[in-house]
Motif scaffolding. Structure first.
Motif, PDB file in Angstrom:
ATOM      1  N   ASN A 189      29.694  31.808  37.359  1.00  0.00           N
ATOM      2  CA  ASN A 189      30.645  31.143  36.453  1.00  0.00           C
ATOM      3  C   ASN A 189      31.317  32.192  35.571  1.00  0.00           C
ATOM      4  O   ASN A 189      31.046  32.280  34.375  1.00  0.00           O
ATOM      5  CB  ASN A 189      29.926  30.109  35.577  1.00  0.00           C
ATOM      6  CG  ASN A 189      29.383  28.954  36.386  1.00  0.00           C
ATOM      7  OD1 ASN A 189      30.074  28.400  37.232  1.00  0.00           O
ATOM      8  ND2 ASN A 189      28.130  28.591  36.142  1.00  0.00           N
ATOM      9  N   VAL A 221      33.697  34.441  33.195  1.00  0.00           N
ATOM     10  CA  VAL A 221      34.604  34.228  32.064  1.00  0.00           C
ATOM     11  C   VAL A 221      35.232  35.568  31.716  1.00  0.00           C
ATOM     12  O   VAL A 221      34.519  36.540  31.474  1.00  0.00           O
ATOM     13  CB  VAL A 221      33.850  33.667  30.833  1.00  0.00           C
ATOM     14  CG1 VAL A 221      34.800  33.545  29.638  1.00  0.00           C
ATOM     15  CG2 VAL A 221      33.204  32.328  31.142  1.00  0.00           C
ATOM     16  N   CYS A 230      32.928  40.099  22.690  1.00  0.00           N
ATOM     17  CA  CYS A 230      32.923  39.852  24.150  1.00  0.00           C
ATOM     18  C   CYS A 230      31.649  40.370  24.793  1.00  0.00           C
ATOM     19  O   CYS A 230      31.064  39.706  25.658  1.00  0.00           O
ATOM     20  CB  CYS A 230      34.139  40.525  24.795  1.00  0.00           C
ATOM     21  SG  CYS A 230      35.707  39.702  24.455  1.00  0.00           S
ATOM     22  N   VAL A 257      30.754  38.571  28.335  1.00  0.00           N
ATOM     23  CA  VAL A 257      32.017  38.286  29.025  1.00  0.00           C
ATOM     24  C   VAL A 257      32.123  39.192  30.249  1.00  0.00           C
ATOM     25  O   VAL A 257      31.727  40.360  30.212  1.00  0.00           O
ATOM     26  CB  VAL A 257      33.204  38.505  28.053  1.00  0.00           C
ATOM     27  CG1 VAL A 257      34.518  38.639  28.797  1.00  0.00           C
ATOM     28  CG2 VAL A 257      33.273  37.358  27.053  1.00  0.00           C
ATOM     29  N   ILE A 264      35.940  22.640  30.662  1.00  0.00           N
ATOM     30  CA  ILE A 264      35.625  23.991  31.122  1.00  0.00           C
ATOM     31  C   ILE A 264      35.486  23.992  32.639  1.00  0.00           C
ATOM     32  O   ILE A 264      34.630  23.310  33.209  1.00  0.00           O
ATOM     33  CB  ILE A 264      34.300  24.514  30.502  1.00  0.00           C
ATOM     34  CG1 ILE A 264      34.377  24.492  28.986  1.00  0.00           C
ATOM     35  CG2 ILE A 264      33.988  25.911  31.013  1.00  0.00           C
ATOM     36  CD1 ILE A 264      35.378  25.435  28.393  1.00  0.00           C
ATOM     37  N   CYS A 291      35.376  26.790  35.973  1.00  0.00           N
ATOM     38  CA  CYS A 291      35.202  28.210  36.292  1.00  0.00           C
ATOM     39  C   CYS A 291      35.670  28.498  37.712  1.00  0.00           C
ATOM     40  O   CYS A 291      35.577  27.612  38.577  1.00  0.00           O
ATOM     41  CB  CYS A 291      33.734  28.613  36.136  1.00  0.00           C
ATOM     42  SG  CYS A 291      33.256  28.821  34.423  1.00  0.00           S
ATOM     43  N   LEU A 318      36.968  31.166  34.731  1.00  0.00           N
ATOM     44  CA  LEU A 318      37.734  30.845  33.519  1.00  0.00           C
ATOM     45  C   LEU A 318      38.324  32.097  32.881  1.00  0.00           C
ATOM     46  O   LEU A 318      37.663  33.127  32.784  1.00  0.00           O
ATOM     47  CB  LEU A 318      36.809  30.147  32.511  1.00  0.00           C
ATOM     48  CG  LEU A 318      37.387  29.830  31.129  1.00  0.00           C
ATOM     49  CD1 LEU A 318      38.477  28.756  31.245  1.00  0.00           C
ATOM     50  CD2 LEU A 318      36.288  29.362  30.186  1.00  0.00           C
ATOM     51  N   ILE A 335      40.337  33.148  29.249  1.00  0.00           N
ATOM     52  CA  ILE A 335      40.696  32.685  27.903  1.00  0.00           C
ATOM     53  C   ILE A 335      41.711  33.663  27.316  1.00  0.00           C
ATOM     54  O   ILE A 335      41.437  34.862  27.209  1.00  0.00           O
ATOM     55  CB  ILE A 335      39.453  32.624  26.986  1.00  0.00           C
ATOM     56  CG1 ILE A 335      38.390  31.709  27.591  1.00  0.00           C
ATOM     57  CG2 ILE A 335      39.837  32.154  25.591  1.00  0.00           C
ATOM     58  CD1 ILE A 335      37.030  31.844  26.924  1.00  0.00           C
ATOM     59  N   LEU A 389      34.317  31.695  22.304  1.00  0.00           N
ATOM     60  CA  LEU A 389      33.355  32.157  23.307  1.00  0.00           C
ATOM     61  C   LEU A 389      31.998  31.477  23.133  1.00  0.00           C
ATOM     62  O   LEU A 389      31.334  31.154  24.123  1.00  0.00           O
ATOM     63  CB  LEU A 389      33.198  33.682  23.225  1.00  0.00           C
ATOM     64  CG  LEU A 389      34.327  34.497  23.855  1.00  0.00           C
ATOM     65  CD1 LEU A 389      34.099  35.986  23.627  1.00  0.00           C
ATOM     66  CD2 LEU A 389      34.436  34.210  25.361  1.00  0.00           C
ATOM     67  N   VAL A 400      32.377  28.020  24.641  1.00  0.00           N
ATOM     68  CA  VAL A 400      32.488  28.101  26.105  1.00  0.00           C
ATOM     69  C   VAL A 400      31.135  28.416  26.739  1.00  0.00           C
ATOM     70  O   VAL A 400      30.700  27.750  27.685  1.00  0.00           O
ATOM     71  CB  VAL A 400      33.538  29.163  26.510  1.00  0.00           C
ATOM     72  CG1 VAL A 400      33.412  29.506  27.996  1.00  0.00           C
ATOM     73  CG2 VAL A 400      34.947  28.664  26.209  1.00  0.00           C
ATOM     74  N   MET A 401      30.473  29.455  26.225  1.00  0.00           N
ATOM     75  CA  MET A 401      29.197  29.868  26.819  1.00  0.00           C
ATOM     76  C   MET A 401      28.116  28.804  26.632  1.00  0.00           C
ATOM     77  O   MET A 401      27.230  28.648  27.468  1.00  0.00           O
ATOM     78  CB  MET A 401      28.750  31.205  26.220  1.00  0.00           C
ATOM     79  CG  MET A 401      29.678  32.370  26.538  1.00  0.00           C
ATOM     80  SD  MET A 401      30.000  32.551  28.313  1.00  0.00           S
ATOM     81  CE  MET A 401      30.888  34.113  28.338  1.00  0.00           C
ATOM     82  N   LEU A 422      28.734  26.234  29.257  1.00  0.00           N
ATOM     83  CA  LEU A 422      28.363  26.766  30.574  1.00  0.00           C
ATOM     84  C   LEU A 422      26.863  27.064  30.679  1.00  0.00           C
ATOM     85  O   LEU A 422      26.398  27.522  31.720  1.00  0.00           O
ATOM     86  CB  LEU A 422      29.152  28.051  30.858  1.00  0.00           C
ATOM     87  CG  LEU A 422      30.659  27.892  31.057  1.00  0.00           C
ATOM     88  CD1 LEU A 422      31.311  29.258  31.207  1.00  0.00           C
ATOM     89  CD2 LEU A 422      30.962  27.031  32.278  1.00  0.00           C
TER      90      LEU A 422
END
Length: 257
Positions: free
Chosen positions: A106, A108, A128, A133, A199, A201, A203, A205, A247, A250-251, A254
């Motif tokens: 997945n 990002v 990040c 990331v 969300i 993936c 993905l 941003i 982030l 998002v994380m 996920l």
């Protein structure tokens, strides 16, 4: 006054190489993929615990260490904390090589549009890396580059990130979409907040500068545009703070944190 031969050799070594200064920054450079060619340490504080760790790591990697006076370091950098490394130049990825390196199921990645301030750029890179990331993409123009100041602002995080430089972010978004990426943009004028966002993936941003935000064309190319809800009198956030909030959301969605 004539310079001694040792100093001339040191100046020659700097040509075509990069300078990394600061304790955390040099330590992470030694841990990363970049080739460290020489480490200067202030002899008056060489017994410092962190400097000893740097010295031991440099020895493990067969990197030459040179004990020097503080005045020598001051001629090279202004925020060295008693240590400076001479390294190979920072090596950027191309977009294709960055994507080829990604192994996460997945993935990002973060696209940075018009982030020119070195402190903001470094802080974003630190964020990040903290959230693992899979890659960062910056444009060739209208963007800060990896410099000694950025490395220091990132606390060495740039050494552990895949960072790609591209000619055109809009065309990059098109290429990412061809690869199946879902692209999310950010704007304080968006109708959807980050806790409502979908969300998908892989993905990407996109984050823009505090002054101009994401460029109009890039924003129109995003699959979804979201905002961060705030409640204070000043609605805007520093871009590095905004990147961290998005982030984290998002994380979390996920299940990567």
């Amino acid at each position: 006054m004539k310079k001694n031969s040792s100093l001339l050799k040191d100046e020659k070594l700097k040509k075509g190489n990069a300078v990394v200064e600061g304790r955390n920054t040099v330590y992470e450079a030694l841990r990363g993929p970049r080739k460290v060619k020489l480490v200067y340490i202030d002899r008056s504080i060489s017994k410092n615990i962190r400097l000893k760790q740097i010295s031991n790591l440099a020895k493990d990697k067969s990197v030459h260490i040179k004990l020097v006076d503080r005045n020598f370091l001051n001629k090279i950098g202004t925020q060295h904390q008693g240590v400076i490394a001479i390294t190979s130049p920072y090596k950027y990825f191309s977009l294709s090589s960055l994507l080829n390196e990604i192994r996460n199921k997945n993935p990002v990645i973060v696209l940075l549009d018009g982030i020119k301030d070195p402190q903001n750029f470094g802080a974003i890179l630190r964020t990040c890396q903290a959230f693992s990331v899979d890659g960062v993409v910056i444009p060739d123009r209208r963007s800060a580059k990896i410099t000694s100041s950025v490395c220091r602002a990132s606390s060495g995080a740039c050494e552990h990130l895949r960072i790609a430089r591209v000619v055109n972010l809009n065309k990059t978004v098109e290429k990412l979409k061809e690869k199946g990426f879902w692209v999310i943009g950010t704007s304080d004028r968006a109708d959807i907040s980050i806790n409502q966002m979908e969300i998908l993936c892989p993905l990407a941003i996109a984050m823009g500068s505090e002054q101009k935000g994401i460029g109009r064309l890039l924003l129109s190319n995003c699959d979804l545009v979201v905002k961060i809800k705030t409640s204070g009198k000043i609605p805007s956030l520093n871009v590095s703070v905004a990147t961290g909030i998005i982030l984290h959301e998002v994380m979390k969605k996920l299940k990567r944190i």
